[in-house]
Design an enzyme around this catalytic site. Sequence first.
Site, PDB file in Angstrom:
ATOM      1  N   GLY A 150      11.181  -2.702  -3.552  1.00 59.37           N
ATOM      2  CA  GLY A 150      12.325  -3.587  -3.749  1.00 59.37           C
ATOM      3  C   GLY A 150      12.070  -4.852  -2.936  1.00 59.37           C
ATOM      4  N   ALA A 151      12.257  -6.011  -3.561  1.00 58.00           N
ATOM      5  CA  ALA A 151      11.802  -7.259  -2.952  1.00 58.00           C
ATOM      6  C   ALA A 151      12.315  -7.488  -1.522  1.00 58.00           C
ATOM      7  CB  ALA A 151      12.176  -8.427  -3.867  1.00 58.00           C
ATOM      8  N   LYS A 194      11.427  -5.989 -12.812  1.00 56.58           N
ATOM      9  CA  LYS A 194      10.710  -4.795 -13.269  1.00 56.58           C
ATOM     10  C   LYS A 194      10.454  -4.832 -14.769  1.00 56.58           C
ATOM     11  CE  LYS A 194       9.422  -2.291 -11.172  1.00 56.58           C
ATOM     12  NZ  LYS A 194       8.014  -2.456 -10.710  1.00 56.58           N
ATOM     13  N   ASP A 225      12.490 -10.054  -8.413  1.00 55.56           N
ATOM     14  CA  ASP A 225      11.437 -10.150  -7.400  1.00 55.56           C
ATOM     15  C   ASP A 225      11.015 -11.586  -7.123  1.00 55.56           C
ATOM     16  OD1 ASP A 225      11.173  -7.421  -8.876  1.00 55.56           O
ATOM     17  OD2 ASP A 225      10.346  -7.182  -6.853  1.00 55.56           O
ATOM     18  N   ARG A 260       1.494  -6.430  -2.010  1.00 54.93           N
ATOM     19  CA  ARG A 260       2.058  -6.505  -3.364  1.00 54.93           C
ATOM     20  C   ARG A 260       2.223  -7.982  -3.740  1.00 54.93           C
ATOM     21  NH1 ARG A 260       6.731  -2.581  -4.993  1.00 54.93           N
ATOM     22  NH2 ARG A 260       5.789  -3.007  -7.019  1.00 54.93           N
TER      23      ARG A 260
END
Length: 362
Positions: A55-56, A253, A242, A91
């Site tokens: 989760g950002a 997502k 994000d 990421r």
Amino acid sequence: MKIDGTPYRSIWVDEADGWSVRIIDQTKLPWSVDIVRVTDVDTMAHAIKAMLVRGAPLIGASAAYGVALALRADASDSNLRSALTLLGETRPTAINLRWALARMEKVLTPLTQNARVAAAYAEALRICDEDVATNEAIGRTGLPLLAAHGKDGRRINVLTHCNAGWIATVDWGTALAPIYMAHDSGLNVHVWVEETRPRNQGASLTAWELGKHGVPHTVIADNAGGHMMQRGDVDLVIVGTDRVTRAGDVANKIGTYLKALAAVDNNIPFWVALPSSTIDWTISNGLTDIPIEERSPLEVTTMTGRALDGSIATVRIVPTSSPAANPAFDVTPARLVTGLITERGLCDANEAALTEMFQDLA
Ligand code: MRU
């Protein structure tokens, strides 16, 4: 928010030793709540990459604590640089990672080595505290959008994709913050939770946290969302993100874009909730400029869950000879977004509105 009546954040410093970092291992949810103790930067980098934390906003907060752990071992310039690089490569899509690391670098670089460790922990805590306050403000911004559909006790049907709840942030969540507030204020809110293949953040995480807080919800297959909209069973869609470009394009997502298309076709509002730390002011075109993470094909070819005998099992669901591809995010163009739910208020998804609302950041 609460797990079985006890309030939690998704990340915190261990009270007993005052320096190690505690996280909830999200790869184990919903089957068990495993609290993991992280004591070094390599483990934190692994936790982000392997999605124990995800989760950002939570990725950003975790990276900040990763820097603090690295400096506790060695507060030199070169170790600070190595930690920033290691964590920055975990990421690629969520901009909050880079935002948090840039903030840590700016605060820590000018300091003497002796001052760095305490300052790193203090800054990481500030990032966490601000995240909680920001998400609460996002909840307040979004609450009237739900309330408008809930007159006279009518059930408000919200559809969400992935997990943008409290465990994707430090607390409250982004997309789920208005939902928690609506529920807590007595509104009759119900959430359609898309399962979110391939990693099932909806089925495993969103359903779990809504259930723990007592919010009525129903898990649906990703492919069912459009059908629910056509039937009139969805009042509004709220998702997290994000990375948002300065022109209002939204990465989230994989599968989010399809829901935006279906929402527009059915005249259903498609809202995106975000803290301003998710806006990437350096880019305009989401389709060309946002890096999309490619994850392991194993996430597509296998599924993990609880077998009927109670054991946790991973099974293959694709022929062994078939290759698989796994883009983890997609981009929804700004033209499909009804608006952005931010800590400063509702904002149109375009450059003029964003730069007007966030003049000090743009
Ligand atoms: O791959 P994940 O689980 O980190 O992806 C998370 C999402 O896409 C969320 O919707 C997004 O980070 C917003 S979290 C408040």
